[in-house]
Design a protein around this motif. Structure first.
Motif, PDB file in Angstrom:
ATOM      1  N   ALA A  70       0.826  -1.208   0.000  1.00 31.42           N
ATOM      2  CA  ALA A  70       0.000   0.000   0.000  1.00 31.42           C
ATOM      3  C   ALA A  70       0.861   1.259   0.000  1.00 31.42           C
ATOM      4  N   GLU A  71       1.899   1.265   0.810  1.00 31.93           N
ATOM      5  CA  GLU A  71       2.777   2.432   0.872  1.00 31.93           C
ATOM      6  C   GLU A  71       3.486   2.658  -0.456  1.00 31.93           C
ATOM      7  N   LEU A  76       4.031   5.978  -5.386  1.00 28.60           N
ATOM      8  CA  LEU A  76       4.080   6.111  -6.842  1.00 28.60           C
ATOM      9  C   LEU A  76       2.927   6.971  -7.362  1.00 28.60           C
ATOM     10  N   LYS A  77       1.780   6.842  -6.728  1.00 30.01           N
ATOM     11  CA  LYS A  77       0.624   7.657  -7.107  1.00 30.01           C
ATOM     12  C   LYS A  77       0.952   9.139  -6.990  1.00 30.01           C
ATOM     13  N   GLU A  78       1.604   9.512  -5.919  1.00 27.30           N
ATOM     14  CA  GLU A  78       1.982  10.911  -5.707  1.00 27.30           C
ATOM     15  C   GLU A  78       3.125  11.327  -6.632  1.00 27.30           C
ATOM     16  N   THR A  85      -2.821   8.381 -13.624  1.00 25.66           N
ATOM     17  CA  THR A  85      -3.658   8.152 -12.444  1.00 25.66           C
ATOM     18  C   THR A  85      -3.435   6.726 -11.961  1.00 25.66           C
ATOM     19  N   ILE A  86      -3.131   6.570 -10.687  1.00 23.13           N
ATOM     20  CA  ILE A  86      -2.835   5.258 -10.118  1.00 23.13           C
ATOM     21  C   ILE A  86      -3.835   4.949  -9.010  1.00 23.13           C
ATOM     22  N   TYR A  87      -4.361   3.718  -9.056  1.00 24.27           N
ATOM     23  CA  TYR A  87      -5.280   3.241  -8.015  1.00 24.27           C
ATOM     24  C   TYR A  87      -4.666   2.055  -7.280  1.00 24.27           C
ATOM     25  N   LEU A  88      -5.069   1.914  -6.031  1.00 24.92           N
ATOM     26  CA  LEU A  88      -4.595   0.828  -5.174  1.00 24.92           C
ATOM     27  C   LEU A  88      -5.721  -0.158  -4.920  1.00 24.92           C
ATOM     28  N   THR A 108      -8.713  -0.221   6.408  1.00 22.84           N
ATOM     29  CA  THR A 108      -7.412  -0.122   7.070  1.00 22.84           C
ATOM     30  C   THR A 108      -6.336   0.399   6.138  1.00 22.84           C
ATOM     31  N   TYR A 109      -6.313  -0.108   4.911  1.00 20.83           N
ATOM     32  CA  TYR A 109      -5.241   0.236   3.970  1.00 20.83           C
ATOM     33  C   TYR A 109      -5.687   1.234   2.917  1.00 20.83           C
ATOM     34  N   HIS A 110      -6.886   1.796   3.095  1.00 18.72           N
ATOM     35  CA  HIS A 110      -7.390   2.831   2.187  1.00 18.72           C
ATOM     36  C   HIS A 110      -7.352   2.368   0.731  1.00 18.72           C
TER      37      HIS A 110
END
Length: 270
Positions: A70-71, A76-78, A85-88, A108-110
Protein backbone atom coordinates in the motif's frame (compact mmCIF):
# COMPACT_ATOMS: atom_id res chain seq x y z
CA UNK A 1 -5.29 -8.47 -37.18
CA UNK A 2 -4.28 -4.80 -36.94
CA UNK A 3 -2.22 -3.65 -33.97
CA UNK A 4 -2.14 0.04 -34.84
CA UNK A 5 -5.62 1.44 -34.27
CA UNK A 6 -6.44 0.81 -30.64
CA UNK A 7 -4.27 1.32 -27.57
CA UNK A 8 -5.02 0.66 -23.95
CA UNK A 9 -6.18 3.69 -21.99
CA UNK A 10 -6.71 2.11 -18.58
CA UNK A 11 -5.70 -1.16 -16.92
CA UNK A 12 -7.00 -2.21 -13.51
CA UNK A 13 -5.35 -5.64 -13.37
CA UNK A 14 -1.67 -5.34 -12.45
CA UNK A 15 0.34 -7.61 -10.15
CA UNK A 16 3.60 -7.19 -8.26
CA UNK A 17 6.47 -9.50 -7.36
CA UNK A 18 4.94 -9.98 -3.90
CA UNK A 19 2.58 -12.63 -5.28
CA UNK A 20 5.59 -14.90 -5.99
CA UNK A 21 4.78 -15.43 -9.66
CA UNK A 22 5.21 -11.88 -11.01
CA UNK A 23 8.41 -9.99 -11.71
CA UNK A 24 9.77 -6.46 -11.63
CA UNK A 25 9.67 -3.47 -9.31
CA UNK A 26 6.42 -1.57 -8.76
CA UNK A 27 7.86 1.56 -10.33
CA UNK A 28 8.84 -0.34 -13.47
CA UNK A 29 5.16 -1.11 -14.12
CA UNK A 30 4.30 2.56 -13.77
CA UNK A 31 7.06 3.70 -16.10
CA UNK A 32 6.14 1.06 -18.68
CA UNK A 33 2.51 2.18 -18.55
CA UNK A 34 3.48 5.83 -19.02
CA UNK A 35 5.67 4.98 -22.01
CA UNK A 36 2.74 3.17 -23.62
CA UNK A 37 0.37 6.08 -23.10
CA UNK A 38 -1.77 4.34 -20.49
CA UNK A 39 -3.61 7.02 -18.53
CA UNK A 40 -4.95 4.92 -15.63
CA UNK A 41 -3.09 2.10 -13.89
CA UNK A 42 -4.66 0.05 -11.13
CA UNK A 43 -2.50 -2.21 -9.00
CA UNK A 44 -4.50 -5.29 -8.01
CA UNK A 45 -2.13 -7.90 -6.65
CA UNK A 46 -3.57 -11.12 -5.24
CA UNK A 47 -5.28 -10.54 -1.91
CA UNK A 48 -3.41 -11.68 1.18
CA UNK A 49 -5.57 -13.89 3.38
CA UNK A 50 -5.09 -14.86 7.01
CA UNK A 51 -4.51 -18.58 6.26
CA UNK A 52 -6.89 -21.23 7.46
CA UNK A 53 -5.45 -24.13 9.42
CA UNK A 54 -3.67 -26.44 6.98
CA UNK A 55 -4.24 -24.11 4.01
CA UNK A 56 -1.30 -23.66 1.65
CA UNK A 57 -1.16 -20.34 -0.14
CA UNK A 58 0.77 -20.31 -3.40
CA UNK A 59 -0.10 -17.22 -5.39
CA UNK A 60 -0.28 -14.31 -2.97
CA UNK A 61 1.64 -12.07 -0.63
CA UNK A 62 1.63 -12.57 3.13
CA UNK A 63 -0.57 -10.37 5.28
CA UNK A 64 2.50 -8.64 6.73
CA UNK A 65 3.37 -7.39 3.22
CA UNK A 66 0.14 -5.48 2.67
CA UNK A 67 1.39 -2.29 4.32
CA UNK A 68 4.53 -2.24 2.17
CA UNK A 69 2.39 -2.79 -0.94
CA UNK A 70 0.00 0.00 0.00
CA UNK A 71 2.78 2.43 0.87
CA UNK A 72 4.63 1.71 -2.37
CA UNK A 73 1.58 2.30 -4.56
CA UNK A 74 0.61 5.46 -2.69
CA UNK A 75 4.17 6.77 -3.10
CA UNK A 76 4.08 6.11 -6.84
CA UNK A 77 0.62 7.66 -7.11
CA UNK A 78 1.98 10.91 -5.71
CA UNK A 79 5.31 10.81 -7.56
CA UNK A 80 3.71 10.35 -10.98
CA UNK A 81 0.45 12.23 -10.43
CA UNK A 82 1.16 14.56 -13.36
CA UNK A 83 1.70 11.64 -15.74
CA UNK A 84 -0.77 8.92 -14.80
CA UNK A 85 -3.66 8.15 -12.44
CA UNK A 86 -2.84 5.26 -10.12
CA UNK A 87 -5.28 3.24 -8.02
CA UNK A 88 -4.60 0.83 -5.17
CA UNK A 89 -6.56 -2.40 -5.12
CA UNK A 90 -6.50 -6.16 -4.92
CA UNK A 91 -7.66 -9.09 -7.00
CA UNK A 92 -9.54 -11.26 -4.54
CA UNK A 93 -11.73 -14.31 -4.32
CA UNK A 94 -15.01 -14.10 -2.46
CA UNK A 95 -14.87 -16.45 0.50
CA UNK A 96 -17.95 -15.94 2.72
CA UNK A 97 -16.07 -16.59 5.94
CA UNK A 98 -13.44 -13.99 5.01
CA UNK A 99 -15.68 -11.27 3.58
CA UNK A 100 -15.23 -9.23 6.75
CA UNK A 101 -11.48 -9.36 6.16
CA UNK A 102 -12.01 -7.70 2.78
CA UNK A 103 -14.16 -4.98 4.29
CA UNK A 104 -11.71 -4.31 7.11
CA UNK A 105 -8.69 -4.32 4.79
CA UNK A 106 -10.38 -1.82 2.50
CA UNK A 107 -10.70 0.65 5.35
CA UNK A 108 -7.41 -0.12 7.07
CA UNK A 109 -5.24 0.24 3.97
CA UNK A 110 -7.39 2.83 2.19
CA UNK A 111 -7.94 0.63 -0.85
CA UNK A 112 -9.66 2.01 -3.91
CA UNK A 113 -11.19 -1.19 -5.28
CA UNK A 114 -11.31 -4.98 -5.55
CA UNK A 115 -11.72 -7.04 -8.67
CA UNK A 116 -13.13 -10.55 -8.38
CA UNK A 117 -10.69 -13.24 -9.48
CA UNK A 118 -12.47 -16.37 -8.28
CA UNK A 119 -9.60 -18.80 -8.66
CA UNK A 120 -10.64 -21.06 -5.78
CA UNK A 121 -13.75 -22.32 -4.02
CA UNK A 122 -13.75 -21.89 -0.20
CA UNK A 123 -9.97 -22.07 0.21
CA UNK A 124 -6.78 -22.28 -1.83
CA UNK A 125 -5.71 -25.73 -2.98
CA UNK A 126 -4.98 -27.65 -6.17
CA UNK A 127 -8.35 -29.39 -5.83
CA UNK A 128 -10.37 -26.20 -5.47
CA UNK A 129 -8.77 -24.26 -8.33
CA UNK A 130 -11.57 -23.70 -10.84
CA UNK A 131 -9.17 -24.11 -13.75
CA UNK A 132 -8.52 -27.73 -12.72
CA UNK A 133 -11.44 -28.41 -10.40
CA UNK A 134 -11.37 -31.82 -8.74
CA UNK A 135 -15.14 -32.27 -8.48
CA UNK A 136 -16.31 -31.93 -12.05
CA UNK A 137 -19.90 -32.67 -11.10
CA UNK A 138 -20.18 -29.50 -9.02
CA UNK A 139 -17.73 -27.32 -10.98
CA UNK A 140 -20.39 -25.13 -12.61
CA UNK A 141 -22.76 -24.89 -9.66
CA UNK A 142 -19.96 -24.06 -7.22
CA UNK A 143 -18.54 -21.42 -9.54
CA UNK A 144 -21.90 -19.78 -10.13
CA UNK A 145 -22.71 -19.72 -6.43
CA UNK A 146 -19.42 -17.95 -5.75
CA UNK A 147 -20.00 -15.38 -8.48
CA UNK A 148 -23.50 -14.68 -7.23
CA UNK A 149 -22.37 -14.25 -3.62
CA UNK A 150 -19.56 -11.94 -4.73
CA UNK A 151 -21.99 -9.82 -6.71
CA UNK A 152 -24.40 -9.61 -3.81
CA UNK A 153 -21.59 -8.46 -1.51
CA UNK A 154 -21.14 -5.21 -3.46
CA UNK A 155 -17.39 -5.38 -2.87
CA UNK A 156 -16.12 -5.81 -6.40
CA UNK A 157 -15.57 -3.64 -9.45
CA UNK A 158 -15.75 -6.37 -12.09
CA UNK A 159 -15.52 -10.12 -12.81
CA UNK A 160 -11.94 -11.00 -13.82
CA UNK A 161 -11.45 -13.87 -16.28
CA UNK A 162 -15.05 -15.11 -15.86
CA UNK A 163 -14.37 -18.04 -18.23
CA UNK A 164 -11.75 -19.60 -15.91
CA UNK A 165 -14.12 -22.47 -15.18
CA UNK A 166 -13.77 -23.60 -18.81
CA UNK A 167 -9.96 -23.65 -18.62
CA UNK A 168 -8.32 -26.94 -19.57
CA UNK A 169 -11.67 -28.40 -20.62
CA UNK A 170 -11.35 -30.16 -23.97
CA UNK A 171 -15.11 -30.51 -24.22
CA UNK A 172 -17.40 -27.65 -23.23
CA UNK A 173 -20.67 -29.07 -21.95
CA UNK A 174 -24.14 -27.63 -22.37
CA UNK A 175 -24.16 -26.89 -18.64
CA UNK A 176 -21.03 -24.76 -19.08
CA UNK A 177 -22.59 -22.87 -21.95
CA UNK A 178 -25.82 -22.25 -20.07
CA UNK A 179 -23.70 -20.90 -17.21
CA UNK A 180 -22.55 -18.11 -19.55
CA UNK A 181 -26.14 -16.83 -19.61
CA UNK A 182 -26.25 -16.81 -15.81
CA UNK A 183 -22.90 -15.04 -15.52
CA UNK A 184 -24.11 -12.34 -17.92
CA UNK A 185 -27.25 -12.00 -15.82
CA UNK A 186 -25.08 -11.44 -12.74
CA UNK A 187 -22.95 -8.95 -14.66
CA UNK A 188 -25.95 -6.76 -15.36
CA UNK A 189 -27.67 -7.28 -12.02
CA UNK A 190 -24.63 -6.40 -9.92
CA UNK A 191 -23.15 -3.82 -12.31
CA UNK A 192 -19.95 -5.83 -12.70
CA UNK A 193 -18.54 -5.91 -16.25
CA UNK A 194 -16.82 -9.03 -17.55
CA UNK A 195 -13.07 -8.98 -18.12
CA UNK A 196 -11.44 -10.30 -21.27
CA UNK A 197 -8.13 -11.42 -19.85
CA UNK A 198 -4.94 -10.72 -21.78
CA UNK A 199 -2.70 -12.85 -19.56
CA UNK A 200 -4.76 -15.87 -20.50
CA UNK A 201 -4.62 -14.74 -24.12
CA UNK A 202 -0.82 -14.60 -23.96
CA UNK A 203 -0.58 -18.06 -22.37
CA UNK A 204 -3.21 -19.69 -24.58
CA UNK A 205 -0.71 -20.86 -27.25
CA UNK A 206 1.22 -22.77 -24.58
CA UNK A 207 -1.61 -24.29 -22.52
CA UNK A 208 -4.25 -26.48 -24.14
CA UNK A 209 -7.85 -25.30 -23.91
CA UNK A 210 -6.99 -22.20 -21.86
CA UNK A 211 -9.02 -19.03 -21.52
CA UNK A 212 -10.21 -16.72 -23.04
CA UNK A 213 -12.61 -19.29 -24.49
CA UNK A 214 -14.31 -18.34 -27.75
CA UNK A 215 -17.33 -20.46 -26.83
CA UNK A 216 -17.81 -18.34 -23.70
CA UNK A 217 -17.48 -14.97 -25.44
CA UNK A 218 -19.57 -15.86 -28.48
CA UNK A 219 -22.37 -16.91 -26.15
CA UNK A 220 -21.94 -13.84 -23.94
CA UNK A 221 -22.20 -11.61 -27.00
CA UNK A 222 -25.91 -12.42 -27.15
CA UNK A 223 -26.41 -10.51 -23.91
CA UNK A 224 -24.62 -7.26 -24.84
CA UNK A 225 -22.94 -6.97 -21.43
CA UNK A 226 -20.17 -4.47 -20.76
CA UNK A 227 -16.64 -5.77 -21.16
CA UNK A 228 -13.33 -4.45 -19.85
CA UNK A 229 -10.04 -5.71 -21.27
CA UNK A 230 -7.64 -6.54 -18.44
CA UNK A 231 -3.90 -6.75 -18.93
CA UNK A 232 -3.34 -9.01 -15.92
CA UNK A 233 0.27 -7.91 -16.03
CA UNK A 234 2.86 -9.98 -14.18
CA UNK A 235 5.89 -8.38 -15.84
CA UNK A 236 6.42 -4.75 -16.91
CA UNK A 237 8.10 -5.70 -20.18
CA UNK A 238 4.86 -7.29 -21.41
CA UNK A 239 3.28 -3.83 -21.44
CA UNK A 240 5.71 -2.48 -24.07
CA UNK A 241 3.64 -2.67 -26.17
CA UNK A 242 0.97 -5.24 -25.40
CA UNK A 243 -0.01 -6.33 -28.90
CA UNK A 244 -2.75 -8.55 -27.47
CA UNK A 245 -4.87 -5.52 -26.60
CA UNK A 246 -5.48 -4.56 -30.24
CA UNK A 247 -6.35 -8.15 -31.12
CA UNK A 248 -8.73 -8.44 -28.18
CA UNK A 249 -10.42 -5.14 -28.99
CA UNK A 250 -10.94 -6.11 -32.61
CA UNK A 251 -12.30 -9.54 -31.66
CA UNK A 252 -14.74 -8.22 -29.08
CA UNK A 253 -15.87 -5.37 -31.30
CA UNK A 254 -16.60 -7.88 -34.02
CA UNK A 255 -18.89 -9.72 -31.60
CA UNK A 256 -20.74 -6.49 -30.87
CA UNK A 257 -19.65 -5.93 -27.27
CA UNK A 258 -19.66 -2.54 -25.58
CA UNK A 259 -16.00 -2.27 -24.51
CA UNK A 260 -15.16 0.06 -21.63
CA UNK A 261 -11.99 2.09 -22.04
CA UNK A 262 -12.17 3.25 -18.42
CA UNK A 263 -14.26 2.44 -15.38
CA UNK A 264 -15.80 4.61 -12.75
CA UNK A 265 -14.44 3.72 -9.33
CA UNK A 266 -17.77 2.76 -7.81
CA UNK A 267 -15.87 1.25 -4.87
CA UNK A 268 -13.52 4.19 -4.47
CA UNK A 269 -13.29 5.51 -0.93
CA UNK A 270 -15.44 8.50 -0.18
Amino acid sequence: MSHTKRKMIANYHTHTARCNHAFGMDEEYVLAAIRQGIKVLGFSDHMAWPPLKGEKQYIRMKTDQIEDYAESVRYLKEKYKDDITIYLGFEAEYFPDRADWLREAKETYHLDYYILGQHYHNYESNETYFGKYANRKTLVSDYLSDLKAAGESGLFLYYAHPDIYMARCKTVTEEMLEAVDTICEYSRKYNMPLEYNLQGMREKPFIKYYYPRDDFWERAARHKVDVIIGGDYHCPEVMEPDMCYADAYEYLSGLGFHILDEMEMKNVRE
